[in-house]
Design a protein around this motif. Structure first.
Motif, PDB file in Angstrom:
ATOM      1  N   LYS A  57      -3.296 -23.585  40.385  1.00  0.00           N
ATOM      2  CA  LYS A  57      -2.649 -24.089  38.926  1.00  0.00           C
ATOM      3  C   LYS A  57      -2.509 -22.513  38.323  1.00  0.00           C
ATOM      4  O   LYS A  57      -3.532 -22.053  37.808  1.00  0.00           O
ATOM      5  CB  LYS A  57      -3.474 -24.887  38.344  1.00  0.00           C
ATOM      6  CG  LYS A  57      -2.735 -25.391  36.911  1.00  0.00           C
ATOM      7  CD  LYS A  57      -3.860 -26.628  36.362  1.00  0.00           C
ATOM      8  CE  LYS A  57      -3.099 -27.124  34.976  1.00  0.00           C
ATOM      9  NZ  LYS A  57      -3.964 -28.117  34.253  1.00  0.00           N
ATOM     10  N   THR A  58      -1.168 -22.348  37.888  1.00  0.00           N
ATOM     11  CA  THR A  58      -0.864 -21.181  37.337  1.00  0.00           C
ATOM     12  C   THR A  58      -0.386 -21.289  35.841  1.00  0.00           C
ATOM     13  O   THR A  58       0.459 -22.263  35.534  1.00  0.00           O
ATOM     14  CB  THR A  58      -0.194 -20.520  38.038  1.00  0.00           C
ATOM     15  OG1 THR A  58      -0.488 -20.140  39.576  1.00  0.00           O
ATOM     16  CG2 THR A  58       0.243 -18.937  37.445  1.00  0.00           C
ATOM     17  N   SER A  59      -0.730 -20.411  34.931  1.00  0.00           N
ATOM     18  CA  SER A  59      -0.215 -20.222  33.420  1.00  0.00           C
ATOM     19  C   SER A  59       0.031 -18.778  33.275  1.00  0.00           C
ATOM     20  O   SER A  59      -0.632 -17.941  33.799  1.00  0.00           O
ATOM     21  CB  SER A  59      -1.212 -20.769  32.282  1.00  0.00           C
ATOM     22  OG  SER A  59      -2.341 -20.360  32.433  1.00  0.00           O
ATOM     23  N   ASP A  61       1.562 -16.046  30.379  1.00  0.00           N
ATOM     24  CA  ASP A  61       1.551 -15.696  28.854  1.00  0.00           C
ATOM     25  C   ASP A  61       1.818 -14.235  28.704  1.00  0.00           C
ATOM     26  O   ASP A  61       1.388 -13.377  29.152  1.00  0.00           O
ATOM     27  CB  ASP A  61       0.270 -15.685  28.149  1.00  0.00           C
ATOM     28  CG  ASP A  61      -0.118 -17.143  27.900  1.00  0.00           C
ATOM     29  OD1 ASP A  61       0.232 -18.062  27.162  1.00  0.00           O
ATOM     30  OD2 ASP A  61      -1.051 -17.436  28.675  1.00  0.00           O
ATOM     31  N   GLU A  85       5.571 -18.106  27.260  1.00  0.00           N
ATOM     32  CA  GLU A  85       4.398 -18.963  28.043  1.00  0.00           C
ATOM     33  C   GLU A  85       5.020 -19.677  29.168  1.00  0.00           C
ATOM     34  O   GLU A  85       6.301 -20.283  28.832  1.00  0.00           O
ATOM     35  CB  GLU A  85       3.507 -19.665  27.211  1.00  0.00           C
ATOM     36  CG  GLU A  85       4.296 -20.958  26.530  1.00  0.00           C
ATOM     37  CD  GLU A  85       3.209 -21.494  25.623  1.00  0.00           C
ATOM     38  OE1 GLU A  85       2.052 -21.220  25.446  1.00  0.00           O
ATOM     39  OE2 GLU A  85       3.544 -22.680  25.412  1.00  0.00           O
ATOM     40  N   TYR A  86       4.390 -19.938  30.220  1.00  0.00           N
ATOM     41  CA  TYR A  86       4.711 -20.605  31.520  1.00  0.00           C
ATOM     42  C   TYR A  86       3.400 -21.682  31.314  1.00  0.00           C
ATOM     43  O   TYR A  86       2.459 -21.144  31.874  1.00  0.00           O
ATOM     44  CB  TYR A  86       4.972 -19.937  32.620  1.00  0.00           C
ATOM     45  CG  TYR A  86       5.457 -20.810  33.857  1.00  0.00           C
ATOM     46  CD1 TYR A  86       6.793 -21.060  33.907  1.00  0.00           C
ATOM     47  CD2 TYR A  86       4.536 -21.658  34.259  1.00  0.00           C
ATOM     48  CE1 TYR A  86       7.238 -21.858  34.987  1.00  0.00           C
ATOM     49  CE2 TYR A  86       4.998 -22.209  35.574  1.00  0.00           C
ATOM     50  CZ  TYR A  86       6.167 -22.485  35.831  1.00  0.00           C
ATOM     51  OH  TYR A  86       6.854 -23.278  36.851  1.00  0.00           O
ATOM     52  N   LYS A  87       3.493 -22.945  30.960  1.00  0.00           N
ATOM     53  CA  LYS A  87       2.350 -23.854  31.311  1.00  0.00           C
ATOM     54  C   LYS A  87       3.052 -24.987  31.681  1.00  0.00           C
ATOM     55  O   LYS A  87       3.808 -25.614  31.257  1.00  0.00           O
ATOM     56  CB  LYS A  87       1.822 -23.787  29.751  1.00  0.00           C
ATOM     57  CG  LYS A  87       0.480 -24.415  29.823  1.00  0.00           C
ATOM     58  CD  LYS A  87      -0.236 -24.578  28.351  1.00  0.00           C
ATOM     59  CE  LYS A  87      -1.320 -25.183  28.077  1.00  0.00           C
ATOM     60  NZ  LYS A  87      -2.089 -25.147  26.917  1.00  0.00           N
ATOM     61  N   ASP A  88       1.926 -25.578  32.622  1.00  0.00           N
ATOM     62  CA  ASP A  88       2.130 -27.142  33.220  1.00  0.00           C
ATOM     63  C   ASP A  88       3.758 -26.915  33.854  1.00  0.00           C
ATOM     64  O   ASP A  88       4.302 -28.313  33.704  1.00  0.00           O
ATOM     65  CB  ASP A  88       2.033 -27.986  32.037  1.00  0.00           C
ATOM     66  CG  ASP A  88       0.814 -28.061  31.416  1.00  0.00           C
ATOM     67  OD1 ASP A  88      -0.090 -27.992  32.244  1.00  0.00           O
ATOM     68  OD2 ASP A  88       0.507 -28.419  30.388  1.00  0.00           O
ATOM     69  N   TRP A 104      13.136 -17.206  31.590  1.00  0.00           N
ATOM     70  CA  TRP A 104      12.315 -17.232  32.418  1.00  0.00           C
ATOM     71  C   TRP A 104      12.953 -16.515  33.768  1.00  0.00           C
ATOM     72  O   TRP A 104      13.984 -17.061  34.239  1.00  0.00           O
ATOM     73  CB  TRP A 104      11.585 -18.437  33.018  1.00  0.00           C
ATOM     74  CG  TRP A 104      10.535 -18.607  34.208  1.00  0.00           C
ATOM     75  CD1 TRP A 104      11.223 -19.150  35.388  1.00  0.00           C
ATOM     76  CD2 TRP A 104       9.312 -18.329  34.309  1.00  0.00           C
ATOM     77  NE1 TRP A 104      10.081 -19.056  36.142  1.00  0.00           N
ATOM     78  CE2 TRP A 104       9.052 -18.336  35.711  1.00  0.00           C
ATOM     79  CE3 TRP A 104       8.674 -17.508  33.539  1.00  0.00           C
ATOM     80  CZ2 TRP A 104       7.516 -18.256  36.069  1.00  0.00           C
ATOM     81  CZ3 TRP A 104       7.323 -17.337  33.849  1.00  0.00           C
ATOM     82  CH2 TRP A 104       6.804 -17.500  35.158  1.00  0.00           C
ATOM     83  N   ARG A 134      -4.952 -18.053  36.990  1.00  0.00           N
ATOM     84  CA  ARG A 134      -4.820 -19.003  37.948  1.00  0.00           C
ATOM     85  C   ARG A 134      -6.265 -19.756  38.090  1.00  0.00           C
ATOM     86  O   ARG A 134      -7.091 -18.840  38.084  1.00  0.00           O
ATOM     87  CB  ARG A 134      -4.546 -18.326  39.323  1.00  0.00           C
ATOM     88  CG  ARG A 134      -3.203 -17.521  39.282  1.00  0.00           C
ATOM     89  CD  ARG A 134      -2.852 -16.976  40.727  1.00  0.00           C
ATOM     90  NE  ARG A 134      -1.689 -16.143  40.734  1.00  0.00           N
ATOM     91  CZ  ARG A 134      -0.445 -16.460  40.763  1.00  0.00           C
ATOM     92  NH1 ARG A 134      -0.132 -17.768  40.678  1.00  0.00           N
ATOM     93  NH2 ARG A 134       0.430 -15.690  40.713  1.00  0.00           N
ATOM     94  N   THR A 146      -7.975 -13.907  36.253  1.00  0.00           N
ATOM     95  CA  THR A 146      -7.147 -13.560  35.126  1.00  0.00           C
ATOM     96  C   THR A 146      -6.436 -12.097  35.567  1.00  0.00           C
ATOM     97  O   THR A 146      -7.457 -11.319  36.001  1.00  0.00           O
ATOM     98  CB  THR A 146      -7.449 -13.708  33.794  1.00  0.00           C
ATOM     99  OG1 THR A 146      -7.847 -14.895  33.464  1.00  0.00           O
ATOM    100  CG2 THR A 146      -6.474 -13.043  32.700  1.00  0.00           C
TER     101      THR A 146
END
Length: 225
Positions: A57-59, A61, A85-88, A104, A134, A146
């Protein structure tokens, strides 16, 4: 059947070679650090993963830090601005001077988590920080990692010439032409080998049909002309 069996290893090798070339490869490529005024600029941030880590699972910022504050470092930055940001599974452009100009530019497997700035201005000069988080979900534990990457961006009116990039592009095309030519030679070699085996098989069948039927039944019997 025998002729086809003989050339199977050759065709199998070519198939494996083509499949290997078509597989995506992750390479940690540094970002460009020079943008041209009024053009678009890709801020490259690549975080490669191993095969067993693809399901993480990746986010992501992205932060901006003014150049005059760059000596403080990202961890101690007081003026760092959260810009993207990239989230969910969803990219989100945050409020700020870059609103409407950020997009993006990452990959579907989230190994490339880059963004792009459109219509670059002089005010875009500064330090950009890419932070990738991650979280892995294994059977017995869920570790996390991170990764931080820093890009020191400068904006110029005109692009400066970079001979290294030109030489790299030339070498890439030369290598591509060489591999294509080598693959073509291998295909021609396999085709000729198949044709030769088929001809030998046909000659053997023709000679066998030319033998009188009584000799086929009794191979010891003399052949009369």
């Amino acid at each position: 059947m025998t002729a086809r069996t003989r050339v199977q290893p050759c065709m199998l090798f070519l198939l494996i070679f083509v499949v290997h070339l078509s597989q995506p490869v992750c390479v940690n490529v540094p970002s460009e650090t020079e943008a041209v005024l009024g053009k678009s600029m890709k801020l490259t941030c690549i975080s490669c993963m191993k095969r067993e880590e693809v399901s993480a699972k990746t986010s992501v910022d992205w932060f901006y830090q003014p150049k005059e504050d760059q000596n403080t470092g990202f961890d101690n930055c007081q003026d760092c601005m959260h810009i993207f940001e990239y989230k969910d599974g969803q990219p989100n452009e945050l409020e700020g001077p870059w609103k409407g100009r950020l997009s993006w530019n990452g990959s579907q497997d989230l190994q490339d988590v880059s963004i792009r700035i459109r219509n670059v201005t002089y005010n875009d000069s500064g330090v950009y920080h890419c932070r990738v988080f991650r979280k892995f979900d294994f059977d017995y534990f869920t570790p996390s990692v991170t990764k931080n990457m820093t890009i020191n961006l400068s904006v110029k009116e005109k692009a400066s010439e970079d001979p290294t990039a030109l030489y790299s592009e030339i070498m890439m095309y030369v290598l591509l032409v060489f591999l294509t030519f080598w693959l073509l030679v291998e295909m021609v070699y396999c085709y000729r080998k198949i044709s030769k085996s088929d001809e030998q098989a046909q000659d053997t069948a023709t000679n066998y049909l030319a033998i009188p039927s009584e000799h086929k039944d009794n191979p010891a019997a003399p052949v009369t002309e």
